[in-house]
Design a protein around this motif. Structure first.
Motif, PDB file in Angstrom:
ATOM      1  N   UNK A 183       0.814  -1.197   0.000  1.00 40.56           N
ATOM      2  CA  UNK A 183       0.000   0.000   0.000  1.00 40.56           C
ATOM      3  C   UNK A 183       0.856   1.258   0.000  1.00 40.56           C
ATOM      4  N   UNK A 184       2.144   1.069   0.088  1.00 37.57           N
ATOM      5  CA  UNK A 184       3.026   2.227   0.062  1.00 37.57           C
ATOM      6  C   UNK A 184       2.960   2.918  -1.298  1.00 37.57           C
ATOM      7  N   UNK A 185       2.889   2.124  -2.360  1.00 37.75           N
ATOM      8  CA  UNK A 185       2.809   2.697  -3.699  1.00 37.75           C
ATOM      9  C   UNK A 185       1.547   3.521  -3.863  1.00 37.75           C
ATOM     10  N   UNK A 186       0.427   2.999  -3.362  1.00 38.79           N
ATOM     11  CA  UNK A 186      -0.833   3.733  -3.462  1.00 38.79           C
ATOM     12  C   UNK A 186      -0.785   5.030  -2.657  1.00 38.79           C
ATOM     13  N   UNK A 219       1.203   7.476  -4.635  1.00 36.88           N
ATOM     14  CA  UNK A 219       0.421   7.898  -5.799  1.00 36.88           C
ATOM     15  C   UNK A 219      -0.624   8.946  -5.418  1.00 36.88           C
ATOM     16  N   UNK A 220      -1.399   8.671  -4.372  1.00 39.77           N
ATOM     17  CA  UNK A 220      -2.421   9.635  -3.967  1.00 39.77           C
ATOM     18  C   UNK A 220      -1.815  10.892  -3.362  1.00 39.77           C
ATOM     19  N   UNK A 246      -0.702  17.658  -6.743  1.00 40.19           N
ATOM     20  CA  UNK A 246      -1.131  18.279  -7.993  1.00 40.19           C
ATOM     21  C   UNK A 246      -2.341  19.177  -7.766  1.00 40.19           C
ATOM     22  N   UNK A 247      -3.338  18.660  -7.040  1.00 39.49           N
ATOM     23  CA  UNK A 247      -4.534  19.471  -6.788  1.00 39.49           C
ATOM     24  C   UNK A 247      -4.202  20.705  -5.946  1.00 39.49           C
ATOM     25  N   UNK A 248      -3.278  20.579  -5.008  1.00 40.91           N
ATOM     26  CA  UNK A 248      -2.875  21.739  -4.217  1.00 40.91           C
ATOM     27  C   UNK A 248      -2.215  22.790  -5.094  1.00 40.91           C
ATOM     28  N   UNK A 249      -1.291  22.369  -5.949  1.00 41.59           N
ATOM     29  CA  UNK A 249      -0.615  23.325  -6.835  1.00 41.59           C
ATOM     30  C   UNK A 249      -1.584  23.922  -7.847  1.00 41.59           C
ATOM     31  N   UNK A 283      -8.404  17.651  -0.585  1.00 46.70           N
ATOM     32  CA  UNK A 283      -8.710  17.007   0.695  1.00 46.70           C
ATOM     33  C   UNK A 283      -9.015  15.525   0.500  1.00 46.70           C
ATOM     34  N   UNK A 284      -9.771  15.186  -0.534  1.00 47.83           N
ATOM     35  CA  UNK A 284     -10.120  13.787  -0.770  1.00 47.83           C
ATOM     36  C   UNK A 284      -8.886  12.964  -1.136  1.00 47.83           C
ATOM     37  N   UNK A 285      -8.021  13.491  -1.982  1.00 46.05           N
ATOM     38  CA  UNK A 285      -6.803  12.763  -2.342  1.00 46.05           C
ATOM     39  C   UNK A 285      -5.877  12.632  -1.127  1.00 46.05           C
ATOM     40  N   UNK A 286      -5.815  13.652  -0.295  1.00 45.02           N
ATOM     41  CA  UNK A 286      -5.007  13.579   0.922  1.00 45.02           C
ATOM     42  C   UNK A 286      -5.550  12.531   1.884  1.00 45.02           C
ATOM     43  N   UNK A 287      -6.864  12.441   1.977  1.00 45.58           N
ATOM     44  CA  UNK A 287      -7.483  11.443   2.836  1.00 45.58           C
ATOM     45  C   UNK A 287      -7.148  10.030   2.365  1.00 45.58           C
ATOM     46  N   UNK A 288      -7.187   9.813   1.065  1.00 44.48           N
ATOM     47  CA  UNK A 288      -6.835   8.496   0.534  1.00 44.48           C
ATOM     48  C   UNK A 288      -5.361   8.187   0.770  1.00 44.48           C
ATOM     49  N   UNK A 289      -4.492   9.160   0.575  1.00 45.57           N
ATOM     50  CA  UNK A 289      -3.064   8.947   0.829  1.00 45.57           C
ATOM     51  C   UNK A 289      -2.827   8.610   2.296  1.00 45.57           C
ATOM     52  N   UNK A 290      -3.512   9.303   3.189  1.00 40.76           N
ATOM     53  CA  UNK A 290      -3.389   9.034   4.624  1.00 40.76           C
ATOM     54  C   UNK A 290      -3.877   7.629   4.955  1.00 40.76           C
TER      55      UNK A 290
END
Length: 130
Positions: free
Chosen positions: A1-4, A7-8, A14-17, A41-48
């Protein structure tokens, strides 16, 4: 899950920039700024989520290049042979959707049928021994 997680995190970056550039160029237009902020926020939540799961469980068999399919195999679980509840749920969903068009009375009937189907699927095998 490190790769995922990585990735997120990249998608979140990207969304922040993109959001920062959008806010700067658009003069704080609210709709696009809000959409990009929510996407961040949604991509950060998935990465977390993926990062926490990687820390808890470690690497998966899929992460090892020398792993075989049997490394991931385990009990498959219980699959019912036949059930009428999926058809009842589909009928309830269709009647509920028609109720949105034709009136509240049909929506309520459809929602009742839908609830019966979903409840039946959820509790059909409650008495089954594990």
């Amino acid at each position: 899950m490190k790769t995922e997680a990585v990735l997120f995190a990249g998608v979140a970056g990207f969304f922040l920039a993109a959001g920062a550039v959008y806010v700067w160029l658009s003069g704080r237009e609210p709709a696009g700024s809000a959409a990009l902020a929510v996407s961040f926020v949604m991509a950060s939540l998935m990465a977390f989520f993926f990062a926490v799961n990687y820390r808890r469980r470690g690497a998966r068999p899929e992460d090892d290049e020398k792993a075989v399919i049997a490394d991931r195999a385990g009990p498959l679980g219980f699959f019912p042979p036949r059930s009428a509840y999926p058809a009842l749920t589909a009928l309830g969903a269709a009647v509920t959707a028609l109720g949105i068009v034709f009136g509240l009375w049909l929506f309520i009937i459809g929602f009742g049928v839908l609830a019966a189907g979903v409840g039946g699927m959820a509790f059909q095998y409650v008495q089954r021994e594990a």
